[in-house]
Scaffold this active site. Structure first.
Site, PDB file in Angstrom:
ATOM      1  N   GLU A  79       0.842  -1.208   0.000  1.00  0.00           N
ATOM      2  CA  GLU A  79       0.000   0.000   0.000  1.00  0.00           C
ATOM      3  C   GLU A  79       0.874   1.254   0.000  1.00  0.00           C
ATOM      4  O   GLU A  79       1.863   1.329   0.725  1.00  0.00           O
ATOM      5  CB  GLU A  79      -0.899  -0.030   1.239  1.00  0.00           C
TER       6      GLU A  79
ATOM      7  N   ARG B  59     -15.018   4.184   4.569  1.00  0.00           N
ATOM      8  CA  ARG B  59     -15.729   5.338   5.098  1.00  0.00           C
ATOM      9  C   ARG B  59     -14.814   6.554   5.157  1.00  0.00           C
ATOM     10  O   ARG B  59     -15.172   7.646   4.781  1.00  0.00           O
ATOM     11  CB  ARG B  59     -16.262   5.035   6.501  1.00  0.00           C
ATOM     12  N   GLY B  60     -13.567   6.332   5.637  1.00  0.00           N
ATOM     13  CA  GLY B  60     -12.656   7.454   5.878  1.00  0.00           C
ATOM     14  C   GLY B  60     -12.725   7.857   7.336  1.00  0.00           C
ATOM     15  O   GLY B  60     -13.697   7.534   8.035  1.00  0.00           O
TER      16      GLY B  60
ATOM     17  N   GLN C 173       7.383   6.466  15.970  1.00  0.00           N
ATOM     18  CA  GLN C 173       6.381   6.543  14.904  1.00  0.00           C
ATOM     19  C   GLN C 173       5.359   5.403  15.032  1.00  0.00           C
ATOM     20  O   GLN C 173       4.155   5.612  14.938  1.00  0.00           O
ATOM     21  CB  GLN C 173       7.092   6.458  13.554  1.00  0.00           C
TER      22      GLN C 173
ATOM     23  N   THR D 157      -3.883   4.899  -1.484  1.00  0.00           N
ATOM     24  CA  THR D 157      -4.889   5.435  -0.564  1.00  0.00           C
ATOM     25  C   THR D 157      -5.527   6.709  -1.115  1.00  0.00           C
ATOM     26  O   THR D 157      -4.989   7.364  -2.011  1.00  0.00           O
ATOM     27  CB  THR D 157      -4.273   5.769   0.808  1.00  0.00           C
TER      28      THR D 157
ATOM     29  N   HIS E 276      -8.097   3.198  -3.489  1.00  0.00           N
ATOM     30  CA  HIS E 276      -8.959   3.375  -2.322  1.00  0.00           C
ATOM     31  C   HIS E 276      -9.869   4.573  -2.610  1.00  0.00           C
ATOM     32  O   HIS E 276      -9.454   5.527  -3.273  1.00  0.00           O
ATOM     33  CB  HIS E 276      -8.151   3.710  -1.071  1.00  0.00           C
TER      34      HIS E 276
HETATM   35  P1  FAD Z   1     -17.099   1.237   7.951  1.00  0.00           P
HETATM   36  O1  FAD Z   1     -17.103  -0.144   7.406  1.00  0.00           O
HETATM   37  O2  FAD Z   1     -18.187   2.140   7.526  1.00  0.00           O
HETATM   38  O3  FAD Z   1     -17.083   1.118   9.558  1.00  0.00           O
HETATM   39  C1  FAD Z   1     -16.845   2.285  10.349  1.00  0.00           C
HETATM   40  C2  FAD Z   1     -17.557   2.140  11.691  1.00  0.00           C
HETATM   41  O4  FAD Z   1     -18.966   2.179  11.484  1.00  0.00           O
HETATM   42  C3  FAD Z   1     -17.274   0.829  12.414  1.00  0.00           C
HETATM   43  O5  FAD Z   1     -17.249   1.096  13.782  1.00  0.00           O
HETATM   44  C4  FAD Z   1     -18.462  -0.032  12.047  1.00  0.00           C
HETATM   45  O6  FAD Z   1     -18.743  -1.017  13.045  1.00  0.00           O
HETATM   46  C5  FAD Z   1     -19.581   0.994  11.978  1.00  0.00           C
HETATM   47  N1  FAD Z   1     -20.620   0.633  11.015  1.00  0.00           N
HETATM   48  C6  FAD Z   1     -20.469   0.100   9.782  1.00  0.00           C
HETATM   49  N2  FAD Z   1     -21.658  -0.071   9.190  1.00  0.00           N
HETATM   50  C7  FAD Z   1     -22.600   0.364  10.065  1.00  0.00           C
HETATM   51  C8  FAD Z   1     -24.022   0.453  10.022  1.00  0.00           C
HETATM   52  N3  FAD Z   1     -24.716   0.053   8.973  1.00  0.00           N
HETATM   53  N4  FAD Z   1     -24.650   0.985  11.107  1.00  0.00           N
HETATM   54  C9  FAD Z   1     -23.975   1.407  12.202  1.00  0.00           C
HETATM   55  N5  FAD Z   1     -22.618   1.347  12.290  1.00  0.00           N
HETATM   56  C10 FAD Z   1     -21.950   0.828  11.224  1.00  0.00           C
HETATM   57  N6  FAD Z   1      -8.773   5.867   5.402  1.00  0.00           N
HETATM   58  C11 FAD Z   1      -8.666   6.847   4.474  1.00  0.00           C
HETATM   59  O7  FAD Z   1      -9.072   7.988   4.725  1.00  0.00           O
HETATM   60  N7  FAD Z   1      -8.109   6.605   3.232  1.00  0.00           N
HETATM   61  C12 FAD Z   1      -7.664   5.367   2.883  1.00  0.00           C
HETATM   62  O8  FAD Z   1      -7.173   5.173   1.769  1.00  0.00           O
HETATM   63  C13 FAD Z   1      -7.752   4.316   3.851  1.00  0.00           C
HETATM   64  N8  FAD Z   1      -7.315   3.067   3.551  1.00  0.00           N
HETATM   65  C14 FAD Z   1      -7.500   2.051   4.459  1.00  0.00           C
HETATM   66  C15 FAD Z   1      -7.142   0.753   4.109  1.00  0.00           C
HETATM   67  C16 FAD Z   1      -7.332  -0.308   4.990  1.00  0.00           C
HETATM   68  C17 FAD Z   1      -6.944  -1.716   4.575  1.00  0.00           C
HETATM   69  C18 FAD Z   1      -7.880  -0.051   6.293  1.00  0.00           C
HETATM   70  C19 FAD Z   1      -8.054  -1.167   7.265  1.00  0.00           C
HETATM   71  C20 FAD Z   1      -8.240   1.246   6.650  1.00  0.00           C
HETATM   72  C21 FAD Z   1      -8.070   2.306   5.746  1.00  0.00           C
HETATM   73  N9  FAD Z   1      -8.456   3.616   6.045  1.00  0.00           N
HETATM   74  C22 FAD Z   1      -8.332   4.618   5.118  1.00  0.00           C
HETATM   75  C23 FAD Z   1      -8.998   3.944   7.380  1.00  0.00           C
HETATM   76  C24 FAD Z   1     -10.548   3.890   7.405  1.00  0.00           C
HETATM   77  O9  FAD Z   1     -11.088   4.900   6.596  1.00  0.00           O
HETATM   78  C25 FAD Z   1     -10.962   4.097   8.855  1.00  0.00           C
HETATM   79  O10 FAD Z   1     -10.548   3.005   9.633  1.00  0.00           O
HETATM   80  C26 FAD Z   1     -12.424   4.410   9.066  1.00  0.00           C
HETATM   81  O11 FAD Z   1     -12.584   4.871  10.410  1.00  0.00           O
HETATM   82  C27 FAD Z   1     -13.370   3.233   8.876  1.00  0.00           C
HETATM   83  O12 FAD Z   1     -13.471   2.877   7.559  1.00  0.00           O
HETATM   84  P2  FAD Z   1     -14.304   1.574   7.119  1.00  0.00           P
HETATM   85  O13 FAD Z   1     -14.310   1.569   5.652  1.00  0.00           O
HETATM   86  O14 FAD Z   1     -13.838   0.382   7.832  1.00  0.00           O
HETATM   87  O15 FAD Z   1     -15.757   2.006   7.667  1.00  0.00           O
END
Ligand code: FAD
Length: 289
Positions: A16, A105-106, A213, A47, A75
């Site tokens: 990544e 989600r972000g 870090q 990302t 992403h």
């Molecule tokens: P979600 O799947 O939406 O989950 C977020 C939260 O909401 C969780 O607590 C979940 O339990 C809850 N939730 C989900 N669905 C529901 C629902 N229907 N009702 C109620 N609650 C719900 N961030 C960036 O900004 N840019 C990137 O490029 C980036 N790349 C990443 C790559 C990887 C492999 C990982 C693991 C993370 C990355 N992130 C990135 C970080 C990520 O955006 C954050 O961890 C963010 O807080 C959650 O994203 P998610 O897609 O898991 O969200």
């Protein structure tokens, strides 16, 4: 190539990267990716960072795919924009010949604690996955997963139910948040399988190269650092070369155990650097027949 078709053979290794701020940074990153390409990664991902326009992610992903010649995934986050603009961005991704997308989600913007849905946009990654499917974009879709629970989730069980929604909506590969404790990953995979999540769950590994870090990043992501590792890191706190050695040794053993325990591959969070990831993957490649 769709990355979901890569699983089922040998381990799928991926790297990544994030879009650099400057043209010079991008030139250096391209050199880094050329170096890492010698280790034959299955794919790389780019990302979508905070305030940077989505086009930066799309352009860099396309460059890595078409110019450097490695399969690539873009992403994209719910935080980016509302529905119409997201549809335009996914059109750009498709037209750039990119076949793989990781909808997320972000995180909340710096200084804020709660995620704010853009007006007419999406609140959860699963909604973005469903939108991409509804609009007929032909991407292979990945999703983020959290062996140590997403920091905002009320419980691990609820988090897993939300993850199931993301998979049911159309995510066909999951990539985990970085972690250092393998038992947590294996327990998470078992619980996911019990809930009917059948897709590959790829562990995300961030090689440690600098003690301060990694402690900062681990605190932000909620990753716990096992006591034995923390002791080794404390001993090398003021010696970067020694810390890097500890990090590489730990990651090699961690990845070996993960792969031996059935992990379908390893996703390396490279922080745009090649030496540690190269050293780790070189060791792992030696283990393969
Ligand atoms: P979600 O799947 O939406 O989950 C977020 C939260 O909401 C969780 O607590 C979940 O339990 C809850 N939730 C989900 N669905 C529901 C629902 N229907 N009702 C109620 N609650 C719900 N961030 C960036 O900004 N840019 C990137 O490029 C980036 N790349 C990443 C790559 C990887 C492999 C990982 C693991 C993370 C990355 N992130 C990135 C970080 C990520 O955006 C954050 O961890 C963010 O807080 C959650 O994203 P998610 O897609 O898991 O969200």
């Amino acid at each position: 190539m769709r990355i979901c078709d890569l699983f089922g053979g040998g381990p799928v290794f991926s790297f990544e990267f994030f879009p650099p701020r400057t043209d010079d940074g991008e030139r250096k990153l391209i050199d880094t990716v050329y170096r890492l390409k010698e280790l034959a990664p299955s794919f790389v991902s780019v990302t979508k960072t905070g305030a940077k326009p989505a086009e930066k992610t799309v352009e860099l992903t396309a460059r890595l795919k078409h110019e450097v010649g490695v399969e690539a995934m873009a992403h994209m986050t719910c935080a980016t924009a509302g529905r119409d603009e997201m549809a335009r961005i996914f059109g750009l991704i498709r037209d750039a010949g990119i076949e793989n997308v990781l909808p997320l989600r972000g995180d909340p913007p710096q200084g804020q604690t709660a995620f704010v849905r853009p007006s007419d946009g999406f609140r959860h990654a699963s909604e973005l996955v469903a939108f991409i499917r509804e609009r007929g974009f032909p991407f292979c879709l990945a999703g983020a997963a959290y062996p140590e629970k997403h920091p905002e989730a009320a419980s691990a069980e609820i988090d897993l139910q939300h993850l199931k929604r993301k998979v049911d909506a159309g995510a066909t590969v999951l990539i985990t948040q970085m972690f250092y404790s393998n038992p947590d990953y294996f327990a998470f995979v078992r619980r996911a399988r019990q809930l009917g999540i059948a897709v590959p769950i790829v562990p995300g590994i961030m090689p440690i190269t600098n003690v301060a870090q990694i402690e900062r990043i681990a605190a932000l992501s909620g990753a716990k650092i096992p006591r034995a590792l923390q002791t080794d890191l404390d001993r090398s706190r003021d010696d970067e070369a020694a810390a890097r050695e500890v990090g590489i040794r730990y990651a090699v053993e961690q990845c070996r155990e993960l792969l031996a325990g059935g992990a379908p591959g390893i996703h390396f969070y490279t922080l745009n650097q090649s030496p540690a990831t190269s050293a780790i993957l070189r060791e792992l490649r030696r283990d393969q027949p």
